[in-house]
Design a protein around this motif. Sequence first.
Motif, PDB file in Angstrom:
ATOM      1  N   HIS B  53     -15.442  37.241  26.857  1.00  0.00           N
ATOM      2  CA  HIS B  53     -14.230  38.051  26.768  1.00  0.00           C
ATOM      3  C   HIS B  53     -12.972  37.299  27.193  1.00  0.00           C
ATOM      4  N   GLY B  57     -14.299  37.498  31.334  1.00  0.00           N
ATOM      5  CA  GLY B  57     -15.531  36.797  31.639  1.00  0.00           C
ATOM      6  C   GLY B  57     -16.606  36.907  30.567  1.00  0.00           C
ATOM      7  N   VAL B  58     -17.759  36.358  30.896  1.00  0.00           N
ATOM      8  CA  VAL B  58     -18.905  36.275  29.986  1.00  0.00           C
ATOM      9  C   VAL B  58     -19.857  37.429  30.290  1.00  0.00           C
ATOM     10  N   LYS B  59     -20.320  38.106  29.250  1.00  0.00           N
ATOM     11  CA  LYS B  59     -21.213  39.259  29.425  1.00  0.00           C
ATOM     12  C   LYS B  59     -22.423  39.122  28.505  1.00  0.00           C
ATOM     13  N   HIS B  61     -25.351  41.572  26.481  1.00  0.00           N
ATOM     14  CA  HIS B  61     -25.746  42.917  26.075  1.00  0.00           C
ATOM     15  C   HIS B  61     -27.123  42.865  25.421  1.00  0.00           C
ATOM     16  N   GLU B  72     -25.266  46.736  28.732  1.00  0.00           N
ATOM     17  CA  GLU B  72     -24.831  45.493  29.377  1.00  0.00           C
ATOM     18  C   GLU B  72     -25.789  45.159  30.508  1.00  0.00           C
TER      19      GLU B  72
END
Lengths: 89, 374
Positions: B53, B57-59, B61, B72
């Motif tokens: 994002h 940050g990094v996510k 899912h 998430e």
Amino acid sequence: MPRVVFTPNLRRHVDCPEADVAGVTVRSALDAVFAANPKLRGYVVDEHGRLRTHMVVYVDGEPVKDRDGLGDAVRTDGEIYVMQALSGG
Amino acid sequence: MSERLHVATHKGVFTVDRGPSGWAVSKVDFLGDNATMLLQDPRDRTLYVALDHGHFGVKLHRSDDEGSTWTEVAVPTYPEFTEADEAKQAEAGEFGARRDFSKLGEFWELTPGGPDQPGFLWAGTIPGGLFYSADRGDSWQLVESLWHRDDRWQWFGGGKDSPGIHSVAVHPRNSSHVTVAISCGGVWVTEDGGETWNHRTSGMTADYMPPDKADEPNGQDPHRLVSCPSRPESLWVQHHCGIYRSTDAGENWQQVTEAGPSTFGFAVVTHPDDGDTAWFVPGVKDECRVPVDGRFVVTRTRDGGNTFDTLTNGLPQTHAYDVVYRHALDVDRTGNRLAMGSTTGNLWVTENGGDDWTTVSTHLPMVHCVRFGA
């Protein structure tokens, strides 16, 4: 109690309504928000609790000085605004 | 054959299905978000999508229903950068910013563990992290045995600012045998589930290094490493400086010096049942990352790299400047059907091993990862 407001852009990814929380610093106020909404934490601060590189926090219209510790003081009727920094594009 | 493609792009995840009139986009998830990595676990069909994002940050899912609903889950976290780390960094002459080494920059690889490890995942990340999850991404652990090696400080970014792990190949009959490739940090193998690690770069040469350092294991820049599922000792590497082949699980590498218009590129896949067959998508060279003469081609060997076919049918042959990133070329279980997506948003499929290609779309966002459905 200080009011914490999040950028509307963040609401696309995670629920983050305005909140009135106890706290005398940015850190303690945000921690109070994150305690009630744990998923929000990782969107605002990194894994070490530091403000993400391209995020910025204003307290009563002034950007915080302590981006790592978030120790900037907040008045009881202060407003904390969490938003994206333009540095990220 | 797989009738579904999952395509992770700079602006969302596209599901592409094969219907009576051919391949077509059937669904879009995470529209507008930068999807850097995607996995559909063949063991339980779970889908995983990594998002970057930027600001937020990094996510990661996860979906248990083919992408109808998403949850998430956790992301890997790095240890704090210590004063001891700083001293080692300075000694090694590493030029990365210190903070880059203490926080997740990007998921660069997601790979299922072995058949005997349900729910176990490997993740390669930037900067230079190898993590595993034993619970389908609900929690992640750093592989400290690799992270805390002193020679990790000799790794450096290749194209990216920081080194990154982009290839994790698990031996299909021995889940403790895992081969990892790093840009730039060479090829590493563990045969004890990650307790100990050894370099496997014998035969590789990095011509961007000073001559006396050209053979240094940590200086090698494999762009992508794949192994043959039915013959796991057969490995292919698309290296920054050319193509390499190993028939002994990486103990020794042989360079392929001729492969159609160029041996430079990012992506490689190998036939699931024939380790001598592999496909590449060449570009001019490292300082000019476009197809040779504007002709976009795929190169294929069926004899272990001795000879190559240059495949052009259905691919643009004038003023084409597509690049296929390292995870944006995939082959299905039959070895006949392949798909690839490009930096300029083209998506192609072949049903006959690359002899003929069909254009699925010419206007997707930049493609990071293409995976056939499990």
